[in-house]
Design a protein around this motif. Structure first.
Motif, PDB file in Angstrom:
ATOM      1  N   THR A 151       0.836  -1.207   0.000  1.00 37.72           N
ATOM      2  CA  THR A 151       0.000   0.000   0.000  1.00 37.72           C
ATOM      3  C   THR A 151       0.870   1.256   0.000  1.00 37.72           C
ATOM      4  O   THR A 151       0.561   2.221  -0.693  1.00 37.72           O
ATOM      5  CB  THR A 151      -0.962  -0.012   1.209  1.00 37.72           C
ATOM      6  N   ARG A 152       1.988   1.222   0.726  1.00 40.50           N
ATOM      7  CA  ARG A 152       2.903   2.372   0.736  1.00 40.50           C
ATOM      8  C   ARG A 152       3.477   2.608  -0.659  1.00 40.50           C
ATOM      9  O   ARG A 152       3.519   3.733  -1.151  1.00 40.50           O
ATOM     10  CB  ARG A 152       4.026   2.147   1.746  1.00 40.50           C
TER      11      ARG A 152
ATOM     12  N   ALA B   4       0.881   3.989  -3.023  1.00 44.83           N
ATOM     13  CA  ALA B   4       0.648   5.417  -2.790  1.00 44.83           C
ATOM     14  C   ALA B   4       1.622   6.268  -3.599  1.00 44.83           C
ATOM     15  O   ALA B   4       1.254   7.355  -4.081  1.00 44.83           O
ATOM     16  CB  ALA B   4       0.756   5.740  -1.294  1.00 44.83           C
TER      17      ALA B   4
ATOM     18  N   THR C   2      -2.808   8.243  -0.572  1.00 43.50           N
ATOM     19  CA  THR C   2      -3.255   7.079   0.191  1.00 43.50           C
ATOM     20  C   THR C   2      -4.628   6.627  -0.311  1.00 43.50           C
ATOM     21  O   THR C   2      -5.311   7.368  -1.035  1.00 43.50           O
ATOM     22  CB  THR C   2      -3.361   7.430   1.681  1.00 43.50           C
TER      23      THR C   2
ATOM     24  N   GLU D  53      -7.103   9.247   0.345  1.00 41.35           N
ATOM     25  CA  GLU D  53      -6.949  10.481  -0.432  1.00 41.35           C
ATOM     26  C   GLU D  53      -7.374  10.329  -1.894  1.00 41.35           C
ATOM     27  O   GLU D  53      -7.925  11.264  -2.482  1.00 41.35           O
ATOM     28  CB  GLU D  53      -5.490  10.947  -0.386  1.00 41.35           C
TER      29      GLU D  53
ATOM     30  N   TYR E  93      -7.191   3.975  -6.659  1.00 41.44           N
ATOM     31  CA  TYR E  93      -7.000   2.602  -6.173  1.00 41.44           C
ATOM     32  C   TYR E  93      -7.997   1.666  -6.848  1.00 41.44           C
ATOM     33  O   TYR E  93      -7.648   0.556  -7.248  1.00 41.44           O
ATOM     34  CB  TYR E  93      -7.129   2.539  -4.645  1.00 41.44           C
TER      35      TYR E  93
END
Length: 186
Positions: A94-95, A98, A104, A107, A112
Motif C-alpha cells: 500500500t505504501r 501510494a 493514500t 486520499e 486505487y
C-alpha cells in the motif's frame, strides 16, 4: 526494460513474438494513469495479425500484466510473476502503491479502484500467478489471496525468491515461460 530483454529473447526462441514494453516510472514522468496508459498504448500498437496477446510481467510489471488483461480486449490472458495484485492487502505494498497513485487510499480512492487488479475482479480471462514461496519483496500470500478471489491458477514455487522468476535457465523462469506459451496457444 533491461530485465525483460532476456525473457523476450527466450520466448522468441520458443516460437512466439515477444515485445519488451517499458512504461513510465513514477520518477520518469509516470504515475497513475500515465503508467497504465503506456501499457495499453503498447498493446494497441501491436499488429493484429500477430494473433492473441498474452501479457507477462514481474512484480510491478505483474500488476500491469493482470491490469491490462482486465482492461484491453486484445489480451487473452496474463502471467503475473510475483505480481503486485492487491494494493490494499499488505502495508508495504500500500505504501508503494501510494507513490504510484499519488496518495493514500483515503486520499485517492478512485485511483486505487482503477489501478489495483483486485478491484477489477472478475477479469474473465485466464490468469496464471507464478510466485516464489520465499519471496522477500512481494508476499506470497498476496498471490494466494488473489487466486482464491479470482479463480486464477496459482503456481507456488518452494525455495524460490523474487528475482529467480526473471532469470532464464532457472526452473522458476521455465514455469513462467510454460504458462505464457500455454496461454498464447489457447
Amino acid at each position: 526494460m533491461e530485465l525483460g530483454r532476456p525473457l523476450a529473447a527466450d520466448l522468441v526462441i520458443h516460437g512466439v513474438a515477444a515485445y519488451n514494453v517499458e512504461y513510465r516510472r513514477v520518477t520518469g514522468g509516470g504515475g497513475w494513469p500515465a503508467t497504465g496508459d503506456d501499457v495499453l498504448a503498447a498493446i494497441d500498437a501491436l499488429d493484429p495479425a500477430l494473433g492473441p496477446v498474452v501479457t507477462l510481467g514481474h512484480s510491478a510489471g505483474g500488476h500491469l500484466a493482470v491490469w491490462a488483461a482486465a482492461r484491453h480486449p486484445r489480451v487473452v490472458g496474463a502471467v503475473a510473476q510475483a505480481g503486485v495484485l492487491d494494493f490494499l492487502q499488505h502495508p508495504e505494498i500500500t505504501r508503494r502503491a501510494a507513490e504510484l497513485l499519488g496518495g493514500t487510499p483515503a486520499e485517492v480512492p478512485d485511483l486505487y479502484a482503477d489501478a489495483s487488479p483486485a478491484a477489477q475482479l472478475p477479469i474473465g480471462k485466464p490468469l496464471v500467478l507464478v510466485h516464489g514461496e520465499d519471496d522477500e519483496d512481494v508476499p506470497f500470500a498476496q498471490s494466494v489471496a488473489f487466486a482464491r478471489a479470482s479463480g486464477a491458477e496459482l503456481v507456488g514455487l518452494p525455495a524460490t525468491d523474487h528475482m529467480s522468476l526473471i532469470t532464464p535457465g532457472t526452473p522458476a523462469w521455465t514455469a513462467c515461460r510454460t504458462a505464457a506459451l500455454r496461454l498464447a496457444r489457447t
